[in-house]
Enzyme design. Structure first.
Site, PDB file in Angstrom:
ATOM      1  N   GLU B 283       0.822  -1.208   0.000  1.00 47.85           N
ATOM      2  CA  GLU B 283       0.000   0.000   0.000  1.00 47.85           C
ATOM      3  C   GLU B 283       0.861   1.265   0.000  1.00 47.85           C
ATOM      4  O   GLU B 283       0.552   2.237  -0.685  1.00 47.85           O
ATOM      5  CB  GLU B 283      -0.950  -0.013   1.210  1.00 47.85           C
ATOM      6  CG  GLU B 283      -2.090   0.994   1.089  1.00 47.85           C
ATOM      7  CD  GLU B 283      -3.233   0.708   2.070  1.00 47.85           C
ATOM      8  OE1 GLU B 283      -3.606  -0.470   2.225  1.00 47.85           O
ATOM      9  OE2 GLU B 283      -3.750   1.648   2.675  1.00 47.85           O
ATOM     10  N   GLU B 286       2.098   1.704  -3.435  1.00 49.10           N
ATOM     11  CA  GLU B 286       1.006   2.192  -4.285  1.00 49.10           C
ATOM     12  C   GLU B 286       0.813   3.685  -4.029  1.00 49.10           C
ATOM     13  O   GLU B 286       0.688   4.491  -4.961  1.00 49.10           O
ATOM     14  CB  GLU B 286      -0.280   1.425  -3.941  1.00 49.10           C
ATOM     15  CG  GLU B 286      -1.480   1.819  -4.787  1.00 49.10           C
ATOM     16  CD  GLU B 286      -2.771   1.129  -4.317  1.00 49.10           C
ATOM     17  OE1 GLU B 286      -2.765   0.498  -3.248  1.00 49.10           O
ATOM     18  OE2 GLU B 286      -3.779   1.248  -5.040  1.00 49.10           O
ATOM     19  N   CYS B 303      -8.592  -1.740   3.976  1.00 49.65           N
ATOM     20  CA  CYS B 303      -8.541  -2.948   4.835  1.00 49.65           C
ATOM     21  C   CYS B 303      -9.866  -3.218   5.504  1.00 49.65           C
ATOM     22  O   CYS B 303     -10.114  -4.312   5.971  1.00 49.65           O
ATOM     23  CB  CYS B 303      -7.496  -2.837   5.935  1.00 49.65           C
ATOM     24  SG  CYS B 303      -6.230  -1.663   5.662  1.00 49.65           S
ATOM     25  N   SER B 323      -7.356   2.031  -2.308  1.00 47.82           N
ATOM     26  CA  SER B 323      -6.176   1.201  -2.535  1.00 47.82           C
ATOM     27  C   SER B 323      -6.628  -0.133  -3.104  1.00 47.82           C
ATOM     28  O   SER B 323      -7.614  -0.717  -2.647  1.00 47.82           O
ATOM     29  CB  SER B 323      -5.445   0.985  -1.219  1.00 47.82           C
ATOM     30  OG  SER B 323      -4.554  -0.090  -1.354  1.00 47.82           O
ATOM     31  N   LYS B 362     -15.874  -9.025   8.163  1.00 48.11           N
ATOM     32  CA  LYS B 362     -14.886  -9.933   7.563  1.00 48.11           C
ATOM     33  C   LYS B 362     -15.557 -11.215   7.085  1.00 48.11           C
ATOM     34  O   LYS B 362     -15.076 -11.870   6.166  1.00 48.11           O
ATOM     35  CB  LYS B 362     -13.783 -10.259   8.566  1.00 48.11           C
ATOM     36  CG  LYS B 362     -12.847  -9.089   8.843  1.00 48.11           C
ATOM     37  CD  LYS B 362     -11.812  -8.894   7.745  1.00 48.11           C
ATOM     38  CE  LYS B 362     -11.041  -7.599   7.929  1.00 48.11           C
ATOM     39  NZ  LYS B 362     -10.317  -7.209   6.705  1.00 48.11           N
ATOM     40  N   GLU B 365     -16.701 -10.253   3.794  1.00 43.11           N
ATOM     41  CA  GLU B 365     -15.567 -10.073   2.886  1.00 43.11           C
ATOM     42  C   GLU B 365     -15.070 -11.412   2.353  1.00 43.11           C
ATOM     43  O   GLU B 365     -14.813 -11.555   1.156  1.00 43.11           O
ATOM     44  CB  GLU B 365     -14.422  -9.356   3.624  1.00 43.11           C
ATOM     45  CG  GLU B 365     -13.212  -9.084   2.738  1.00 43.11           C
ATOM     46  CD  GLU B 365     -12.046  -8.465   3.516  1.00 43.11           C
ATOM     47  OE1 GLU B 365     -11.647  -9.038   4.552  1.00 43.11           O
ATOM     48  OE2 GLU B 365     -11.532  -7.431   3.074  1.00 43.11           O
ATOM     49  N   GLU B 370     -14.855 -11.939  -5.541  1.00 44.43           N
ATOM     50  CA  GLU B 370     -13.476 -11.651  -5.951  1.00 44.43           C
ATOM     51  C   GLU B 370     -12.483 -12.571  -5.243  1.00 44.43           C
ATOM     52  O   GLU B 370     -11.374 -12.786  -5.732  1.00 44.43           O
ATOM     53  CB  GLU B 370     -13.099 -10.199  -5.599  1.00 44.43           C
ATOM     54  CG  GLU B 370     -13.846  -9.126  -6.357  1.00 44.43           C
ATOM     55  CD  GLU B 370     -15.162  -8.727  -5.680  1.00 44.43           C
ATOM     56  OE1 GLU B 370     -15.653  -9.493  -4.823  1.00 44.43           O
ATOM     57  OE2 GLU B 370     -15.693  -7.662  -6.030  1.00 44.43           O
ATOM     58  N   CYS B 507     -10.421  -1.473  14.592  1.00 47.48           N
ATOM     59  CA  CYS B 507     -10.781  -2.894  14.757  1.00 47.48           C
ATOM     60  C   CYS B 507     -10.894  -3.298  16.225  1.00 47.48           C
ATOM     61  O   CYS B 507     -11.643  -4.224  16.551  1.00 47.48           O
ATOM     62  CB  CYS B 507      -9.742  -3.780  14.090  1.00 47.48           C
ATOM     63  SG  CYS B 507      -9.395  -3.293  12.403  1.00 47.48           S
TER      64      CYS B 507
END
Lengths: 167, 671
Positions: B283, B286, B303, B323, B362, B365, B370, B507
């Protein structure tokens, strides 16, 4: 029996929604009058139209749904062509309004929590008070007030409409 | 105390108590050491005053709700009178009457406030009969279970979703005895705009909203001799799991946690902090690439899966700013599925990756298409901190007595940078620790970057890095994210990097963590993570030699082709809710030209109403009702190309009324 909407009827209604939203300046604080006006057009509040209203006012669809379900004036399910409102306020209640309701519902084969007939011809509702206690018990059919109604008279009112619709 | 004129006081149960800017009597009473029961009060949220449990008797004013009464000097307050006790008991009894009291099988058991309050008030019998008919339990969401039969209508969930997250996926519907908390149109939670952060479940005093459990699936995998089961643990789990075993918040239980996981039967125990180090490197590169080569800025972190879904739904035009790095959970999952089958000599299908997360999003996710290839997911199951504790209890392990063990190498090795990922500001600090050395070429002596630390939900900081100054935005709570994203959308944001975490404090305050009403716990957990970082030898991701080795052996160049395949992803526009089109003619017919105009939020803003209006007029004027069917549709998920109109299935992007008309005319001619 259900009247088919004219080809462009839904389109016209939807254009009316644009006008309603514009008239109220797309203000979230105007939600209730907007919903009232939309219901005037559609006779109920279709979910998809409510989603559109939420989008246009930039509020969450859940909030719009909350307001639409809070007020008993708003209907989120389509209503029948003819609306029968039976007063169950204190005066009408003591004058035996419930047997009238039972008789009408039985005649229209409305069971359980159902308020609208399958053929979409009738919706039968109760209201708390119509302010016509002197005429108790009162039944309103399509905005026309009928006083001192009996179960038999109530059923007759409905049957007259059915006969008219079938002719 | 009353002698000094400067200190204003009031009396609580005969004790004189100073007033120090408390927002309401409840705060003051609790400060005085008296714990009034509440359901609907939450210090993060607005005051609602609905549960009627925090009642106090104010001399001369009668019985009032403490939460909704501001402190005034001279008030004489009593918190325990016979009348108040009676009212509280009746209120709770009435709630219990309609509550599904299947406590033994409830996910909230032992953490339930209703259970707790009923016990404290000594309620032994419920005198009232239920009037509610059982409603179906909503299991449509991948992250949450909604059981309306347990709702006490306190509205904490509703207020969190709208006040802190700025979404409003659920709200009150109906009224009086029919009142309920529902997603829009009474649909299922999984169909709507819920972003799965689960904070509704975290603030829910009962089991009406709970994280969806996957414990059984994990046990099944662990007991299956043909499966190799590896586990990864997110940084925020280690400093919170102890709370469920009587340890103070913020105390790192890393060693015991790893030992417990090994005893539960996991074949390898890895640390998500390892892939957090990897995320930092990918990251940061990037980011520096965009910064130096004039790419899209600000760069948003990606994230947090709650934030990603939020951005997909509400800020489609900003998706290029996100990102492309996968989250650490998915990076580690991808690496496991790529490397372990060869290393262990097993088939890919026999490898199960479980992750332990502080997070409910999560779970969602891990199931994103994907991250699932040919039916094989990068991460198979996601458990929350709460679920792990439950498994440890189920296995009968005495958690605090376990002899500490270490993570397995290489993917259990991390630096402090990968650990502080778990709190708000951590990702920024970790990226800065990397970027600063990369930019200046000099060693960063003190890795602590205090400026990015803090509790505020929206922080803007400027950090000099060599010749340049980096401007960072750090937010938690998606309403704050919306504030910054709106600015970016309007081109009024000069930030370079924006770190977004959906949950309060990051988190560490995730909905999978042990439930607590005490917001101070977040501070302790954050401190716990910074302490872990402090106690480590390495603090910068670039110092993680196992990460370096991973690049040399498997990933190749940083940000290169191979790294991209495994560690990066893409995002797509996502409709807010599943809804039907609005038919604007008398219905479809096979021979009609089917026209759908998108009226989703983004296309609406870009003027789709104008197109729709225009087309309806045209159809009417030219009397095309029998030939053209026009519908208002909700989101084609092509928001960045909006407004979008579909004519017989082919989409016209950046559509104008003229473009739509000519496409329709062409179709009519063809027919």
């Amino acid at each position: 029996m259900r009247t088919k909407p004219k080809a462009d009827c839904n389109g016209r209604k939807f254009v009316k929604v644009f006008t309603i939203l514009e008239k109220h300046g797309h203000k979230p604080s105007r939600l209730v009058p907007i919903l009232q006006a939309v219901q005037e057009e559609y006779r109920y509040l279709p979910k998809e139209v409510l989603t559109y209203v939420a989008t246009a006012l930039d509020i969450s669809p859940a909030r719009v749904y909350g307001v639409a379900t809070f007020y008993s004036h708003f209907a989120i399910e389509p209503k029948g062509k003819h609306i029968v409102r039976l007063c169950d306020g204190t005066a009408c209640h003591v004058k035996d309004s419930i047997p009238i309701l039972d008789a009408i519902r039985k005649r229209l084969k409305l069971e359980g929590k159902k308020t609208t007939t399958d053929d979409m011809l009738f919706t039968v509702e109760t209201v708390a008070c119509l302010g016509a206690c002197g005429l108790a018990p009162v039944v309103v059919v399509n905005d026309r007030v009928h006083g001192q109604v009996t179960p038999e008279a109530g059923v007759k009112l409905v049957e007259e409409i059915i006969a008219r619709e079938q002719s | 105390m009353s002698a000094t004129a400067a200190v204003k006081t009031l009396t609580i149960d005969g004790l004189e108590v100073p007033i120090n800017g408390e927002r309401n009597l409840l705060e003051l009473v609790r400060k005085a050491g008296i714990d009034l029961p509440t359901f609907c009060y939450h210090s993060d949220l607005s005051v609602y005053g609905a549960c009627r449990l925090c009642l106090v008797d104010i001399a001369g004013r009668g019985i009032q709700g403490a939460c909704s009464t501001p402190p005034e000097p001279g008030l004489k307050i009593r918190t325990q009178t016979e009348e108040i006790r009676e009212i509280r008991k009746i209120s709770v009894e009435l709630l219990l009457a309609n509550h599904e009291r299947e406590c033994t099988t409830c996910g909230k058991s032992a953490a339930c406030q209703l259970q707790d309050v009923a016990r404290k008030l000594g309620i032994q019998k419920v005198r009232f009969k239920p009037v509610h008919e059982p409603a179906p339990v909503d299991r449509s969401s991948l992250s949450l279970v909604r059981d309306p039969n347990k709702c006490v209508l306190c509205g904490d969930c509703v207020r969190f979703c709208s006040e802190i997250q700025g979404i409003g996926a659920i709200d009150f519907a109906y009224r009086g005895h029919d009142a309920a908390v529902l997603p829009a149109f009474g649909k299922d939670l999984g169909e709507g705009e819920c972003i799965n952060c689960g904070q509704c479940a975290a603030v829910c005093p009962t089991g009406a909203l709970t994280p969806r459990q996957e414990i059984e699936e994990v046990w099944k995998a662990l007991h299956d001799p043909t499966k190799t089961v590896v586990v990864q643990v997110a940084p925020a789990v280690r400093i919170a799991i102890g709370e469920l075993f009587g340890m103070p918040p913020g105390e790192s239980m890393r060693g015991q946690m790893v030992a417990a996981l090994k005893r539960l039967g996991f074949d390898r125990v890895y640390d998500t902090s390892f892939s957090a180090d990897l995320t930092v490197i990918e990251e940061a590169n990037e980011f520096l690439g965009r910064k130096t080569k004039g790419g899209k800025l600000p760069l948003f972190t990606s994230c947090c899966p709650g934030w990603v879904k939020f951005a997909e739904q509400y800020f489609p035009e900003l998706l290029p700013n996100l990102s492309t790095c996968k989250s650490p959970q998915q990076m580690l999952g991808a690496l496991c599925k790529e490397l372990l089958p060869t290393e262990l000599g097993i088939e890919k299908k026999d490898l199960v990756v479980v992750s332990i997360m502080p997070c409910t999003a999560k779970k969602f996710e891990a199931k994103r298409p994907e991250f699932v290839k040919d039916g094989i997911a990068e991460v198979d199951h996601v458990l929350t901190t709460q679920e792990l504790a439950r498994m440890i209890e189920e296995a009968g392990l005495r958690f605090t007595k376990l002899a500490p063990e270490s993570f397995d190498m290489p993917m259990g090795f991390k630096t402090g940078a990968g650990v502080i990922f778990g709190n708000s500001g951590g990702v920024s600090e970790a990226v800065l620790r990397y970027a600063s050395e990369k930019v200046t070429g000099k060693k960063l002596v003190n890795p602590d970057i205090q400026a990015v630390r803090g509790e505020d939900g929206l922080r803007i900081v400027e950090i000099p890095v060599g010749e340049i100054t980096l401007k960072l935005g750090i937010v938690h709570g998606l309403k704050n994210a919306r504030t910054l994203a709106e600015k970016v959308r309007r081109g009024k944001c000069d930030l370079d990097l924006i770190e977004v975490m959906a949950c309060p404090g990051g988190c560490i305050g995730g909905a999978g963590q042990p439930v607590s009403r005490d917001t101070d716990i977040r501070k302790l957990r954050t401190k716990g993570l910074y302490d872990v970082d402090k106690n480590m030898e390495l603090h910068k991701s670039q110092e993680n030699h196992f990460v370096t080795e991973c690049y040399q052996k498997h990933l190749g160049e940083i940000g290169g082709k191979h790294a991209h395949r495994l560690l990066h992803t893409h995002y797509h526009n996502r409709r807010r809710m599943i809804g039907e089109d609005i038919a604007l003619g008398d219905g479809p017919a096979a021979d009609k030209v089917q026209v759908k105009v998108c009226t989703g939020t983004n296309c609406f803003v870009k003027g789709s109403q104008h197109i729709l209006h225009n087309l309806l007029d045209q159809v009417q004027q030219k009397e095309l009702q029998d030939k053209v069917d026009i519908r208002a549709s909700f989101c084609f998920e092509n928001c960045d190309h909006g407004p979008t109109v579909s004519v017989d299935g082919s989409k016209i992007h950046w559509c104008s009324p003229e473009a739509a008309q000519s496409a329709i005319n062409q179709k009519l001619k063809d027919k």
